[in-house]
Scaffold this active site. Structure first.
Site, mmCIF file in Angstrom:
data_model
loop_
_atom_site.group_PDB
_atom_site.id
_atom_site.type_symbol
_atom_site.label_atom_id
_atom_site.label_comp_id
_atom_site.label_asym_id
_atom_site.label_seq_id
_atom_site.Cartn_x
_atom_site.Cartn_y
_atom_site.Cartn_z
ATOM 1 N N CYS A 386 0.800 -1.388 0.235
ATOM 2 C CA CYS A 386 0.085 -0.189 0.062
ATOM 3 C C CYS A 386 0.873 1.419 0.076
ATOM 4 O O CYS A 386 1.609 1.593 -1.083
ATOM 5 C CB CYS A 386 -1.032 -0.053 1.277
ATOM 6 S SG CYS A 386 -2.447 1.013 0.653
ATOM 7 N N HIS A 514 -3.477 -5.301 0.345
ATOM 8 C CA HIS A 514 -2.745 -5.557 1.511
ATOM 9 C C HIS A 514 -2.865 -7.214 1.532
ATOM 10 O O HIS A 514 -3.879 -7.935 1.908
ATOM 11 C CB HIS A 514 -3.560 -5.229 2.692
ATOM 12 C CG HIS A 514 -3.430 -3.651 2.898
ATOM 13 N ND1 HIS A 514 -2.497 -3.340 3.959
ATOM 14 C CD2 HIS A 514 -3.843 -2.527 2.578
ATOM 15 C CE1 HIS A 514 -2.524 -1.927 3.821
ATOM 16 N NE2 HIS A 514 -3.327 -1.514 3.078
ATOM 17 N N GLU A 516 -1.298 -9.340 3.426
ATOM 18 C CA GLU A 516 -1.168 -9.906 4.556
ATOM 19 C C GLU A 516 -2.472 -10.204 5.236
ATOM 20 O O GLU A 516 -2.581 -11.359 5.995
ATOM 21 C CB GLU A 516 -0.528 -8.570 5.822
ATOM 22 C CG GLU A 516 -1.321 -7.590 5.926
ATOM 23 C CD GLU A 516 -1.180 -6.542 4.973
ATOM 24 O OE1 GLU A 516 -0.723 -6.600 3.832
ATOM 25 O OE2 GLU A 516 -1.281 -5.095 5.509
HETATM 26 N N1 GLN Z 1 -1.938 6.725 2.638
HETATM 27 C C1 GLN Z 1 -2.029 6.148 1.561
HETATM 28 C C2 GLN Z 1 -3.455 6.105 1.067
HETATM 29 O O1 GLN Z 1 -4.408 6.664 1.674
HETATM 30 C C3 GLN Z 1 -1.739 4.644 1.872
HETATM 31 C C4 GLN Z 1 -2.800 3.825 2.571
HETATM 32 C C5 GLN Z 1 -2.186 2.583 3.442
HETATM 33 O O2 GLN Z 1 -1.264 2.485 3.147
HETATM 34 N N2 GLN Z 1 -3.117 1.834 3.770
HETATM 35 O O3 GLN Z 1 -3.421 5.749 -0.370
#
Ligand code: GLN
Length: 554
Positions: A386, A514, A516
């Protein structure tokens, strides 16, 4: 199962917090699943936030994202990893969520002039959420964990609701399990049962008599102590379970099995018949974990490194991958706000793999970009998740694609190269809670990429939690400089994953989603599996890490 009715198990905690109620609930879930039952777990959190999505990780630890896009308590991660069943929006209920529903109903006039009260309106709504879980999933067991500790003011409506619950569905369909602590007092050389007695009494005062008491303690409880607890709790001694500390959380179901927990729950309490649990694969995982000696160092570069729970699923996924490879992970926690400093840079250079997990806000961003650069230039296996992908893209834009000052507009609105920008559908949104892109979406994996190969599938479903994405206006320029967009949304509008070619880097992969959240002990997430595999290779070939390691240009 003798009939098709759902049974309800309620798990409360006493004496102190952080006893591992979530793991106890998940372990009972695992045992029931291993005996052939369908199980769903549910967590009640007594705080006023509607969900933990807006809370700081330091307050709450990780926010776990379900397949259907709910931002939930991290215990749901344990539930999924232990039972291998997906949770959902219905699996996490907060006091705020309950009040929100009741108050909206009151504003609509649904209560027809009644005074709206904690009892019965709030408690009815709580009971409704338990029944909903049973009806929507049609499982054999719903296990509901009540957050907090018995005696807290906040949890009273939840406890009152579960006290009433047997009246609605029948006592024989319900079971109350209470988890307590039996502390060892060093100077007396004794385990003390008094706090457990008080806690059981507190529960009784509320009207709940536990059907089983699970006692956490440093060592196994003696038969005498169990008898003593059984006596004052008015329970047979078999219903007092000794839950001694173990080194690995995945051993807890095995300890519970040895202590006869599932036999007591299934046969003694509910009078059901079921084959003994099949825990072969589970045992194999714990055995592999305890036998592994080879160590792989993963630097985890984040902002909340003082609280490991902030990255719980990431750490668990690393562990699952390590079990797969028969090695152990040493996580080097690297504070991204200090990452430019010499010592930290050395720590990174010595790592076998570098991982940048998700995150929000501008603090520590330059440190993370520096860490991604070290990974790329020194050919250290890299996994970005992310924010970790967005960081890798900014770093690549700046130092490879010639876009000086490239950044995400989350951190720099004036950047000349906004390589990461708001999702179009996010531009008009003002509310912070529950408004990100959330939950599982299909991801198309492009042919002849590392990602496609490591998943072995052309379309995967992975969970998201973000507002920003790779900017399509600058995407071609990044691609022509060598960045491979190996995963996209099916319409190719959103970049879901990037990588560097195997010709220039042994393993440099990052995903907007994600991975994970879907990793399981017996089935590590493919990205983690291959990342740890690459890091392990790096650990085994120290020659490749020597100063001679050629910098990768792309
Ligand atoms: N802050 C970034 C976004 O909103 C990444 C979010 C995250 O890593 N979950 O896109």
């Amino acid at each position: 199962m003798a009939d098709s009715e759902t049974r309800f198990i309620f798990i409360t905690g006493g004496v102190v917090s952080s006893l591992g109620k979530g793991i106890a609930a998940a372990s009972i879930g695992r045992l029931l699943v291993s005996r052939g039952f369908d199980v769903q777990l549910q967590k009640f959190d007594p705080y006023i936030n509607v969900d933990p999505g807006t809370m700081s990780p330091y307050q709450h630890g990780e926010v776990f994202v379900t397949e259907d896009g709910a931002e939930t308590d991290l215990d749901l991660g344990h539930y999924e990893r232990f039972t291998d069943a997906n949770t959902s929006r219905a699996s996490n209920v907060t006091a705020g969520g309950i009040y929100n529903t009741v108050i909206r109903r009151e504003r609509r006039g649904d209560y027809l002039g009644a005074t709206v009260q904690v009892v019965p309106h709030i408690t009815d709504e709580i009971k409704q959420r338990i029944k909903l879980m049973a009806e929507s999933t049609e499982v054999d067991f719903v296990i509901t964990e009540i957050g907090g500790t018995v005696g807290d003011i906040e949890s009273l409506p939840f406890l009152e609701a579960i006290r009433q619950f047997p009246v609605d569905v029948g006592r024989r369909r319900c079971m109350f399990i209470h988890l307590t602590l039996v502390p060892y007092i060093g100077h007396a050389g004794e385990l003390k049962t008094k706090p457990t007695q008080h806690s059981v009494n507190e529960l009784r005062r509320i009207g709940i008599a536990p059907d089983m008491v699970v006692c956490r303690s440093e060592s196994l409880l003696s038969a005498d102590i169990r008898r003593k607890i059984a006596l004052f709790a008015s329970l047979p001694v078999e219903a007092v379970v000794s839950a001694r500390d173990v080194a690995d959380i995945y051993q807890v179901p095995l300890v519970f099995r040895t202590e006869g927990v599932d036999d007591y729950v299934v046969s003694e309490h509910f009078g059901l018949e079921a084959p003994p649990p099949d825990l072969g694969a589970w045992e194999a995982v714990t055995r592999r974990a305890s036998e592994a000696t080879e160590r792989v160092r993963i630097a985890l570069v984040g902002k909340y490194v003082k609280l490991e729970d902030a990255y719980l699923s990431v750490v668990e996924a690393l562990h699952h991958a390590a079990v797969h490879h028969g090695c152990k992970i040493d996580v080097e926690w690297v504070d991204s706000e200090a990452v430019g400093e010499q010592v930290v840079a050395e720590k990174l250079a010595a790592a076998d793999g570098i991982l940048i997990p998700g995150g929000f806000g501008g603090r520590g961003i330059e440190g993370k970009i520096h860490a991604a650069r070290i990974a790329r230039e020194r050919r250290i296996p890299y996994l970005g998740i992310c924010l970790g992908m967005q960081i890798a893209v900014s770093e690549f834009a700046r130092h490879v694609a010639g876009m000086q000052g490239a950044n995400s507009t989350e951190f720099d609105l004036e950047t000349p190269f906004p390589v990461i920008d708001l999702l179009p559908e996010q531009k008009e949104i003002a509310d912070m809670g529950g408004t990100m892109r959330l939950g599982a979406d299909p991801v198309k994996l492009h042919d002849s990429t590392r990602l496609r190969e490591l998943y072995g599938e052309a379309v995967i479903y992975e969970r998201h939690r973000h507002r920003y994405e790779v900017n399509n206006h600058l995407r071609r320029r990044l691609e022509s400089a060598g960045l491979i967009c190996s995963g996209t949304s099916p319409d190719e509008r959103l970049v879901e994953a990037i990588e560097l070619s195997a010709d220039v880097h042994p393993f440099f992969v990052a995903s907007q989603y994600h991975p994970e959240f879907k990793s399981r002990p017996e089935r590590p997430a493919p990205l983690f599996r291959e990342f740890v595999g690459a890091a392990r290779k790096a650990a085994r070939a120290p020659a490749a890490q020597a100063p001679g390691r050629a910098p990768a240009s792309a």
